[in-house]
Write a protein that holds these residues in place. Structure first.
Motif, PDB file in Angstrom:
ATOM      1  N   GLN A 175       1.371  -1.506  -0.145  1.00 34.01           N
ATOM      2  CA  GLN A 175       0.237   0.299  -0.365  1.00 34.01           C
ATOM      3  C   GLN A 175       0.668   1.170  -0.091  1.00 34.01           C
ATOM      4  OE1 GLN A 175      -3.812   0.119  -0.616  1.00 34.01           O
ATOM      5  NE2 GLN A 175      -3.213  -1.815  -0.712  1.00 34.01           N
ATOM      6  N   HIS A 229       0.895   8.462  -3.041  1.00 29.98           N
ATOM      7  CA  HIS A 229      -0.290   9.613  -3.878  1.00 29.98           C
ATOM      8  C   HIS A 229      -0.959  10.124  -3.370  1.00 29.98           C
ATOM      9  CE1 HIS A 229      -2.830  10.227  -7.179  1.00 29.98           C
ATOM     10  NE2 HIS A 229      -4.150   9.483  -6.273  1.00 29.98           N
ATOM     11  N   GLN A 230      -1.749   9.340  -1.994  1.00 32.34           N
ATOM     12  CA  GLN A 230      -2.351  10.111  -1.051  1.00 32.34           C
ATOM     13  C   GLN A 230      -1.885  11.319  -0.757  1.00 32.34           C
ATOM     14  OE1 GLN A 230      -5.193   7.236   0.958  1.00 32.34           O
ATOM     15  NE2 GLN A 230      -4.945   8.453   2.559  1.00 32.34           N
ATOM     16  N   ARG A 231      -0.790  10.442   0.022  1.00 29.10           N
ATOM     17  CA  ARG A 231      -0.395  11.969   0.473  1.00 29.10           C
ATOM     18  C   ARG A 231       0.276  13.397  -0.067  1.00 29.10           C
ATOM     19  NH1 ARG A 231       3.072   7.759   4.206  1.00 29.10           N
ATOM     20  NH2 ARG A 231       1.330   6.824   5.075  1.00 29.10           N
ATOM     21  N   GLU A 287       3.715  12.253   9.095  1.00 26.89           N
ATOM     22  CA  GLU A 287       3.845  12.655   7.468  1.00 26.89           C
ATOM     23  C   GLU A 287       2.769  13.700   6.707  1.00 26.89           C
ATOM     24  OE1 GLU A 287       6.157  10.656   5.781  1.00 26.89           O
ATOM     25  OE2 GLU A 287       6.227   8.918   7.110  1.00 26.89           O
ATOM     26  N   LEU A 288       1.732  14.307   7.347  1.00 27.94           N
ATOM     27  CA  LEU A 288       0.905  15.649   6.566  1.00 27.94           C
ATOM     28  C   LEU A 288       1.729  16.468   7.257  1.00 27.94           C
ATOM     29  CD1 LEU A 288      -2.234  13.770   5.994  1.00 27.94           C
ATOM     30  CD2 LEU A 288      -0.303  14.382   4.303  1.00 27.94           C
ATOM     31  N   ALA A 318      -8.117  12.021  -2.733  1.00 27.81           N
ATOM     32  CA  ALA A 318      -6.764  11.127  -2.139  1.00 27.81           C
ATOM     33  C   ALA A 318      -6.419  12.339  -0.632  1.00 27.81           C
ATOM     34  CB  ALA A 318      -6.299  11.159  -2.637  1.00 27.81           C
ATOM     35  N   SER A 319      -6.767  14.065  -0.415  1.00 29.68           N
ATOM     36  CA  SER A 319      -6.872  14.731   0.205  1.00 29.68           C
ATOM     37  C   SER A 319      -7.952  14.969   1.351  1.00 29.68           C
ATOM     38  CB  SER A 319      -6.661  16.127  -0.200  1.00 29.68           C
ATOM     39  OG  SER A 319      -7.326  16.716  -0.955  1.00 29.68           O
ATOM     40  N   VAL A 338      -4.218   4.599   5.281  1.00 22.15           N
ATOM     41  CA  VAL A 338      -3.309   3.535   5.023  1.00 22.15           C
ATOM     42  C   VAL A 338      -2.575   2.461   6.040  1.00 22.15           C
ATOM     43  CG1 VAL A 338      -0.446   3.591   3.786  1.00 22.15           C
ATOM     44  CG2 VAL A 338      -2.637   5.497   2.984  1.00 22.15           C
ATOM     45  N   PRO A 339      -2.702   1.844   5.449  1.00 19.00           N
ATOM     46  CA  PRO A 339      -1.845   0.467   6.718  1.00 19.00           C
ATOM     47  C   PRO A 339      -0.679   0.361   7.557  1.00 19.00           C
ATOM     48  CG  PRO A 339      -2.702  -0.886   5.023  1.00 19.00           C
ATOM     49  CD  PRO A 339      -2.590   0.810   4.455  1.00 19.00           C
ATOM     50  N   ARG A 350       0.547   8.567  11.995  1.00 22.10           N
ATOM     51  CA  ARG A 350       1.744   8.171  11.142  1.00 22.10           C
ATOM     52  C   ARG A 350       1.046   9.180   9.620  1.00 22.10           C
ATOM     53  NH1 ARG A 350       3.910   3.090   7.389  1.00 22.10           N
ATOM     54  NH2 ARG A 350       2.048   3.502   6.184  1.00 22.10           N
ATOM     55  N   GLU A 351      -0.170   9.143   9.485  1.00 22.05           N
ATOM     56  CA  GLU A 351      -1.359   9.966   9.183  1.00 22.05           C
ATOM     57  C   GLU A 351      -0.700  11.819   9.575  1.00 22.05           C
ATOM     58  OE1 GLU A 351      -1.352   9.695   5.307  1.00 22.05           O
ATOM     59  OE2 GLU A 351      -1.287   8.213   5.797  1.00 22.05           O
ATOM     60  N   ARG A 391      -0.301   3.732  -2.552  1.00 22.89           N
ATOM     61  CA  ARG A 391      -1.560   4.520  -2.334  1.00 22.89           C
ATOM     62  C   ARG A 391      -1.110   5.556  -1.230  1.00 22.89           C
ATOM     63  NH1 ARG A 391      -5.855   4.069   0.442  1.00 22.89           N
ATOM     64  NH2 ARG A 391      -5.448   2.393   1.455  1.00 22.89           N
ATOM     65  N   ALA A 392      -0.340   5.214  -0.861  1.00 19.54           N
ATOM     66  CA  ALA A 392       0.380   6.241   0.562  1.00 19.54           C
ATOM     67  C   ALA A 392       0.737   7.404  -0.573  1.00 19.54           C
ATOM     68  CB  ALA A 392       1.177   5.644   0.990  1.00 19.54           C
TER      69      ALA A 392
END
Lengths: 113, 378
Positions: free
Chosen positions: A33, A39-41, B56-57, B165-166, B337-338, B52-53, A36-37
């Motif tokens: 994944q 692209h999404q980020r 990262e963001l 995606a955002s 995202v896992p 994590r998201e 995908r991560a």
């Protein structure tokens, strides 16, 4: 000649084997994944950088949950009567009885165009 | 080589027969055991993925945000202060941010309205997040009506819907031109919600923050590290609260499992006595009970973790997302995202499988070492 029934241990080991294989697939799936991560980020990262965003859009119920990083230090039930707050006192302080502060001023909700 | 394997398999066969003799009780145990592991693993996966998201963001977030405080609360900041802050050595850029909240009485949700300086964004038009588009049931080209500060409806054309995606950062966003934001909220010229500061060297941020506070004592600089720390703390707290709520259920399970694993019934004692009297060694009896414990705990662990993975990453943690997301009306929809943490999985394994397996062995060891005759008569 009738075939002998499958041994219980064979069945059990097969079941655990299938579970272990699925566990492995789970690890591989998580690893796969990554694209995908990225692209999404990338998509989110562009917005964060361009607009200077400071928070994730996870909890939209109140100001201090929508933008926890920007919020006032103490803000129990400030936006939503049932909005749970971050402090233990929130479990002792009863929320207001009316449904919403807006309900008093705008009882009739207009139809959206 | 085959003989020892056959011996183990024979003992496993016997262990399974023994488990099946008490089918109902053992099935109930496996179900509750699986459920407990499922809930804990779901929480771990969900919280880890969100953390994590966030990490990262929000690394892309402004180095520092400067707010003005009046009577202990956040207040609009004069944009003229941006010039003074820009003059501080080490500051690369200062961008006034103009944003606020809008409560929509139609669907009862809070939107975040923000000014964007994009050339493509036309006046009297808005870009909306997916969550807003979903809640208002609008598409590109439709019109939306927002109530202005005086109660008058103001129409905006939906020019663009922000990418799916955002959604994790933009679900409730309504982007419009600065002029429109000021007109909607009657936001005076020369004021901004806060200032986003970019530093040339992030290591100088603490010094810059000190200088800003010295220059404008009524301001509150919030550094990126604090933003990231806030998210670490929030998810720990929210995940932690769920664990506290689940604590009683987990405790009940521990008592149930402990009772099941350590308490030997008279029937089981008799069984051990018979096995020993027909020539089983104590080590064989221990192996038998080890297999029983291992089959139960390993099956429950693997099933629980697999179900939790599917629940969190395929169904967006739908079973307890409402508890974690609070009372929001506008729900962001995102597929996480896992983020699997080998350390946490290992800890979960050692805290669930090993204690149960070990707990089954102690009473069996005590029972297996007594005289078979006494065991059968007890």
């Amino acid at each position: 000649m009738a075939s002998s029934p499958m041994r219980k241990s064979t069945l059990c080991l097969s079941l655990i084997g299938v579970q272990a294989a699925l566990f492995l697939v789970m690890l591989l799936h998580a690893n796969a994944q990554k694209d995908r991560a990225i692209h999404q980020r990338l998509s989110s990262g562009i917005l964060v950088r361009r607009l200077g965003l400071t928070d994730l859009c996870l909890f939209t119920e109140a100001r201090y949950t929508r933008h926890p990083a920007m919020a006032d230090r103490h803000a129990a039930f400030q936006d939503h009567p049932m909005g749970l707050d971050h402090f233990p006192s929130g479990s002792l302080l009863a929320p207001p009885t009316f449904p919403s502060p807006h309900a008093r001023t705008h009882p009739a909700v207009p139809e959206h165009p | 080589m085959r003989a020892p394997i056959q011996r183990y398999r024979n003992i496993l066969d016997f262990a399974l027969s023994s488990l099946l003799r008490r089918k109902g009780r053992n099935l109930a145990l496996i179900c509750v055991y699986t459920l407990v592991i499922f809930v804990i693993a779901s929480l771990i996966f969900f919280v880890q993925a969100l953390k994590r998201e966030a990490r990262e963001l929000l690394i892309q977030a402004p180095d520092m945000v400067v707010q003005r405080m009046v009577a202990g609360r956040h207040d609009p900041i004069p944009t003229i202060q941006a010039e003074a802050i820009r003059a501080i050595r080490g500051v690369e850029a200062v961008q006034p941010r103009l944003w606020g909240y809008y409560y929509d009485p139609v669907f009862g949700g809070n939107l975040t309205v923000m000014a964007a300086s994009d050339q493509e964004l036309a006046v009297d038009s808005v870009w909306v997040g997916r969550g807003v588009a979903r809640s208002m049931r609008v598409n590109e080209g439709d019109l939306i009506s927002l109530r202005g500060y005086g109660g008058q409806p103001i129409l905006f054309a939906v020019q663009k819907i922000l990418p799916e995606a955002s959604e994790l950062v933009s679900s409730d966003l309504v982007l419009m031109s600065e002029k429109d934001v000021r007109a909607l909220f009657n936001f005076p010229e020369g004021l901004a919600t806060d200032l986003a500061v970019t530093a040339g060297n992030p290591r100088e941020l603490a010094t810059i923050a000190a200088k800003i506070v010295e220059l404008f004592p009524d301001t509150r600089p919030i550094m990126k590290t604090e933003i990231l720390r806030t998210y670490e703390a929030i998810f720990d707290w929210r995940g932690g609260l769920m664990v506290v709520v689940l604590g009683s259920a987990i405790l009940a399970f521990i008592i149930f499992a402990w009772d099941k694993a350590t308490g030997l019934s008279a029937e089981e004692r008799k069984e051990i006595g018979i096995l020993k009297s027909i020539g089983w060694e104590s080590s064989d009896v221990l192996l038998l009970k080890f297999w029983e414990g291992a089959v139960v705990s390993l099956t429950a662990f693997l099933s629980g973790v697999l179900l939790a993975y599917v629940h969190v990453f395929f169904f967006s943690a739908s079973l307890f997302e409402h508890a974690l997301k609070g009372w929001s009306v506008l729900f962001p929809r995102y597929r996480l995202v896992p983020a699997l943490d080998a350390y946490q999985l290992t800890v979960l394994f050692f805290l669930t499988v090993l204690p149960y397996t070990a707990a089954t062995l102690v009473p069996i060891w005590r029972a297996a070492t007594v005289d078979p005759d006494a065991a059968m008569r007890s």
